[in-house]
Design a protein around this motif. Structure first.
Motif, PDB file in Angstrom:
ATOM      1  N   ARG A  63       9.745  87.189 148.665  1.00  0.00           N
ATOM      2  CA  ARG A  63      10.406  86.219 147.771  1.00  0.00           C
ATOM      3  C   ARG A  63      11.004  85.084 148.585  1.00  0.00           C
ATOM      4  O   ARG A  63      10.949  83.925 148.174  1.00  0.00           O
ATOM      5  CB  ARG A  63      11.464  86.917 146.920  1.00  0.00           C
ATOM      6  CG  ARG A  63      10.869  87.730 145.809  1.00  0.00           C
ATOM      7  CD  ARG A  63      11.919  88.426 144.995  1.00  0.00           C
ATOM      8  NE  ARG A  63      11.306  89.089 143.848  1.00  0.00           N
ATOM      9  CZ  ARG A  63      11.915  89.992 143.105  1.00  0.00           C
ATOM     10  NH1 ARG A  63      13.159  90.352 143.378  1.00  0.00           N
ATOM     11  NH2 ARG A  63      11.291  90.536 142.086  1.00  0.00           N
ATOM     12  N   PRO A 119      13.944  86.169 141.134  1.00  0.00           N
ATOM     13  CA  PRO A 119      13.393  85.148 142.017  1.00  0.00           C
ATOM     14  C   PRO A 119      11.875  85.076 141.884  1.00  0.00           C
ATOM     15  O   PRO A 119      11.222  86.072 141.595  1.00  0.00           O
ATOM     16  CB  PRO A 119      13.783  85.629 143.421  1.00  0.00           C
ATOM     17  CG  PRO A 119      14.877  86.614 143.216  1.00  0.00           C
ATOM     18  CD  PRO A 119      14.672  87.207 141.849  1.00  0.00           C
ATOM     19  N   ASP A 120      11.343  83.885 142.092  1.00  0.00           N
ATOM     20  CA  ASP A 120       9.898  83.689 142.043  1.00  0.00           C
ATOM     21  C   ASP A 120       9.247  84.495 143.155  1.00  0.00           C
ATOM     22  O   ASP A 120       9.800  84.650 144.239  1.00  0.00           O
ATOM     23  CB  ASP A 120       9.595  82.198 142.209  1.00  0.00           C
ATOM     24  CG  ASP A 120       8.207  81.833 141.746  1.00  0.00           C
ATOM     25  OD1 ASP A 120       7.578  82.639 141.033  1.00  0.00           O
ATOM     26  OD2 ASP A 120       7.755  80.729 142.090  1.00  0.00           O
ATOM     27  N   SER A 121       8.083  85.044 142.875  1.00  0.00           N
ATOM     28  CA  SER A 121       7.360  85.805 143.895  1.00  0.00           C
ATOM     29  C   SER A 121       5.871  85.529 143.778  1.00  0.00           C
ATOM     30  O   SER A 121       5.404  84.974 142.787  1.00  0.00           O
ATOM     31  CB  SER A 121       7.646  87.303 143.759  1.00  0.00           C
ATOM     32  OG  SER A 121       7.249  87.771 142.494  1.00  0.00           O
ATOM     33  N   TYR A 122       5.142  85.903 144.810  1.00  0.00           N
ATOM     34  CA  TYR A 122       3.699  85.752 144.788  1.00  0.00           C
ATOM     35  C   TYR A 122       3.105  86.703 143.742  1.00  0.00           C
ATOM     36  O   TYR A 122       3.668  87.772 143.501  1.00  0.00           O
ATOM     37  CB  TYR A 122       3.089  86.118 146.146  1.00  0.00           C
ATOM     38  CG  TYR A 122       3.580  85.290 147.306  1.00  0.00           C
ATOM     39  CD1 TYR A 122       3.295  83.934 147.400  1.00  0.00           C
ATOM     40  CD2 TYR A 122       4.311  85.879 148.329  1.00  0.00           C
ATOM     41  CE1 TYR A 122       3.726  83.186 148.476  1.00  0.00           C
ATOM     42  CE2 TYR A 122       4.749  85.133 149.417  1.00  0.00           C
ATOM     43  CZ  TYR A 122       4.453  83.791 149.484  1.00  0.00           C
ATOM     44  OH  TYR A 122       4.887  83.046 150.552  1.00  0.00           O
ATOM     45  N   ASP A 164      -3.056  82.792 145.706  1.00  0.00           N
ATOM     46  CA  ASP A 164      -1.666  82.812 146.162  1.00  0.00           C
ATOM     47  C   ASP A 164      -1.025  84.194 146.057  1.00  0.00           C
ATOM     48  O   ASP A 164       0.181  84.301 145.946  1.00  0.00           O
ATOM     49  CB  ASP A 164      -0.884  81.790 145.318  1.00  0.00           C
ATOM     50  CG  ASP A 164       0.393  81.335 145.989  1.00  0.00           C
ATOM     51  OD1 ASP A 164       0.448  81.339 147.231  1.00  0.00           O
ATOM     52  OD2 ASP A 164       1.341  80.990 145.264  1.00  0.00           O
ATOM     53  N   LYS A 220       8.089  82.798 149.587  1.00  0.00           N
ATOM     54  CA  LYS A 220       7.637  81.989 148.442  1.00  0.00           C
ATOM     55  C   LYS A 220       8.619  80.850 148.182  1.00  0.00           C
ATOM     56  O   LYS A 220       8.223  79.700 147.992  1.00  0.00           O
ATOM     57  CB  LYS A 220       7.496  82.884 147.210  1.00  0.00           C
ATOM     58  CG  LYS A 220       7.182  82.162 145.923  1.00  0.00           C
ATOM     59  CD  LYS A 220       5.747  81.781 145.829  1.00  0.00           C
ATOM     60  CE  LYS A 220       5.461  81.267 144.424  1.00  0.00           C
ATOM     61  NZ  LYS A 220       4.142  80.700 144.307  1.00  0.00           N
ATOM     62  N   ALA A 221       9.920  81.160 148.190  1.00  0.00           N
ATOM     63  CA  ALA A 221      10.947  80.143 147.933  1.00  0.00           C
ATOM     64  C   ALA A 221      10.973  79.058 148.999  1.00  0.00           C
ATOM     65  O   ALA A 221      11.381  77.931 148.731  1.00  0.00           O
ATOM     66  CB  ALA A 221      12.325  80.809 147.836  1.00  0.00           C
ATOM     67  N   TRP A 269      16.479  87.060 134.672  1.00  0.00           N
ATOM     68  CA  TRP A 269      16.037  86.158 135.731  1.00  0.00           C
ATOM     69  C   TRP A 269      15.698  86.979 136.966  1.00  0.00           C
ATOM     70  O   TRP A 269      16.379  87.949 137.277  1.00  0.00           O
ATOM     71  CB  TRP A 269      17.128  85.153 136.080  1.00  0.00           C
ATOM     72  CG  TRP A 269      16.718  84.207 137.163  1.00  0.00           C
ATOM     73  CD1 TRP A 269      16.029  83.051 137.009  1.00  0.00           C
ATOM     74  CD2 TRP A 269      16.951  84.359 138.566  1.00  0.00           C
ATOM     75  NE1 TRP A 269      15.814  82.465 138.236  1.00  0.00           N
ATOM     76  CE2 TRP A 269      16.376  83.249 139.220  1.00  0.00           C
ATOM     77  CE3 TRP A 269      17.570  85.314 139.337  1.00  0.00           C
ATOM     78  CZ2 TRP A 269      16.413  83.067 140.584  1.00  0.00           C
ATOM     79  CZ3 TRP A 269      17.601  85.138 140.705  1.00  0.00           C
ATOM     80  CH2 TRP A 269      17.037  84.019 141.314  1.00  0.00           C
TER      81      TRP A 269
END
Length: 123
Positions: free
Chosen positions: A74, A15-18, A48, A77-78, A13
């Protein structure tokens, strides 16, 4: 697997990122640390994507800042911050000991990410 084998790591896992690449023109701002440009924070103009590009001549401080900018992007983005708004978000703030500072001012624009990478590689 024996003790001599190289361990195999896999990301479970993150974190979501651009996205880190784009075919679009990019807007960018310098990242400065101790009055030296160490890299560039960029955002695509039509999609994006956003990221930090270290300036090769800036050495270790530029590479160290990449970790801090990955974390900052990050966070953006979050929190629903668009990539172009992220460029403005940090502009004019105080210098961070690891990330450096984005001076106040308007972003510049280049026709491609490759053009910015060339700028970062230039002396």
């Amino acid at each position: 697997m024996s003790l001599k084998d190289e361990p195999a790591f896999r990301t479970v896992w993150a974190p979501d990122s651009y996205p880190r690449t784009t075919a679009s023109p990019v807007r960018y701002v310098p990242v400065v640390k101790d009055d030296v440009v160490i890299g560039y924070l960029w955002a695509a103009t039509t999609d994006d994507a956003a990221q930090y590009v270290p300036r090769e001549q800036a050495g270790d401080p530029a590479l160290d800042a990449a970790v801090a900018w990955t974390r900052r992007l990050r966070w953006a983005k979050a929190n629903g911050v668009t990539p172009l708004a992220a460029l403005r978000h940090w502009a004019g703030g105080p210098e961070d000991e690891r990330a450096g500072q984005v001076p106040a001012g308007r972003p510049s624009e280049l026709p491609s990410l490759a053009a910015l990478e060339e700028l970062a590689a230039a002396g």
